[in-house]
Write a protein that holds these residues in place. Structure first.
Motif, PDB file in Angstrom:
ATOM      1  N   ASP A  23       0.835  -1.193   0.000  1.00  0.00           N
ATOM      2  CA  ASP A  23       0.000   0.000   0.000  1.00  0.00           C
ATOM      3  C   ASP A  23       0.872   1.246   0.000  1.00  0.00           C
ATOM      4  OD1 ASP A  23      -2.315   1.471  -0.050  1.00  0.00           O
ATOM      5  OD2 ASP A  23      -3.087   0.691   1.839  1.00  0.00           O
ATOM      6  N   ARG A  24       0.343   2.334  -0.521  1.00  0.00           N
ATOM      7  CA  ARG A  24       1.036   3.624  -0.484  1.00  0.00           C
ATOM      8  C   ARG A  24       0.757   4.265   0.868  1.00  0.00           C
ATOM      9  NH1 ARG A  24       3.982   5.397  -5.029  1.00  0.00           N
ATOM     10  NH2 ARG A  24       3.660   7.414  -4.127  1.00  0.00           N
ATOM     11  N   THR A  25       1.790   4.883   1.470  1.00  0.00           N
ATOM     12  CA  THR A  25       1.629   5.497   2.786  1.00  0.00           C
ATOM     13  C   THR A  25       1.359   6.987   2.713  1.00  0.00           C
ATOM     14  OG1 THR A  25       3.977   5.996   3.028  1.00  0.00           O
ATOM     15  CG2 THR A  25       3.218   3.826   3.812  1.00  0.00           C
ATOM     16  N   GLY A  26       1.791   7.634   1.620  1.00  0.00           N
ATOM     17  CA  GLY A  26       1.659   9.085   1.528  1.00  0.00           C
ATOM     18  C   GLY A  26       2.787   9.816   2.234  1.00  0.00           C
ATOM     19  N   VAL A  27       3.780   9.081   2.734  1.00  0.00           N
ATOM     20  CA  VAL A  27       4.923   9.655   3.444  1.00  0.00           C
ATOM     21  C   VAL A  27       6.146   9.518   2.537  1.00  0.00           C
ATOM     22  CG1 VAL A  27       6.382   9.471   5.497  1.00  0.00           C
ATOM     23  CG2 VAL A  27       3.932   8.985   5.653  1.00  0.00           C
ATOM     24  N   ALA A  28       6.824  10.622   2.275  1.00  0.00           N
ATOM     25  CA  ALA A  28       7.959  10.617   1.342  1.00  0.00           C
ATOM     26  C   ALA A  28       9.102   9.724   1.809  1.00  0.00           C
ATOM     27  CB  ALA A  28       8.472  12.034   1.128  1.00  0.00           C
ATOM     28  N   GLU A  29       9.360   9.668   3.116  1.00  0.00           N
ATOM     29  CA  GLU A  29      10.485   8.882   3.635  1.00  0.00           C
ATOM     30  C   GLU A  29      10.249   7.383   3.515  1.00  0.00           C
ATOM     31  OE1 GLU A  29       8.902  11.209   5.752  1.00  0.00           O
ATOM     32  OE2 GLU A  29      10.228  12.770   4.971  1.00  0.00           O
TER      33      GLU A  29
END
Length: 97
Positions: free
Chosen positions: A69-75
């Protein structure tokens, strides 16, 4: 520019790895004991969550799935969860090779 991400867990004496390569085409592969068991390719970033399925060798074989899943957090842009026998196990990210 392509980015690479890798997640790994040891489960019931087996190695489970998920590799993600992003870019114009995003490729996701599921490896069990070093052998490719599932592969997904899509133009762009794809639709998430993405679930890939395989099985652990044994008598009887043990089905497993991984959910990316994508977290939406760049790191840490992705999270990965391994499900075996109804039990969920977060897969830690490791340095991609």
């Amino acid at each position: 520019m392509r980015q690479r991400y890798s997640f790994h867990a040891d489960q019931a004496g087996h190695s489970v790895t998920v590799n993600v390569r992003t870019g114009w085409i995003t490729e996701t592969e599921l490896l069990v004991d070093g052998k490719e068991c599932a592969f997904h390719r899509v133009h762009g970033h794809g639709v998430y969550p993405l679930t890939l399925s395989a099985q652990l060798a044994g008598e009887p074989p043990l089905p497993l799935s991984v959910r990316l899943d994508r977290t939406g957090v760049a790191e840490q842009p992705y999270s990965c969860v391994l499900t075996v026998a109804g039990s969920e196990h977060p897969m830690p990210e490791r340095a991609a090779r």
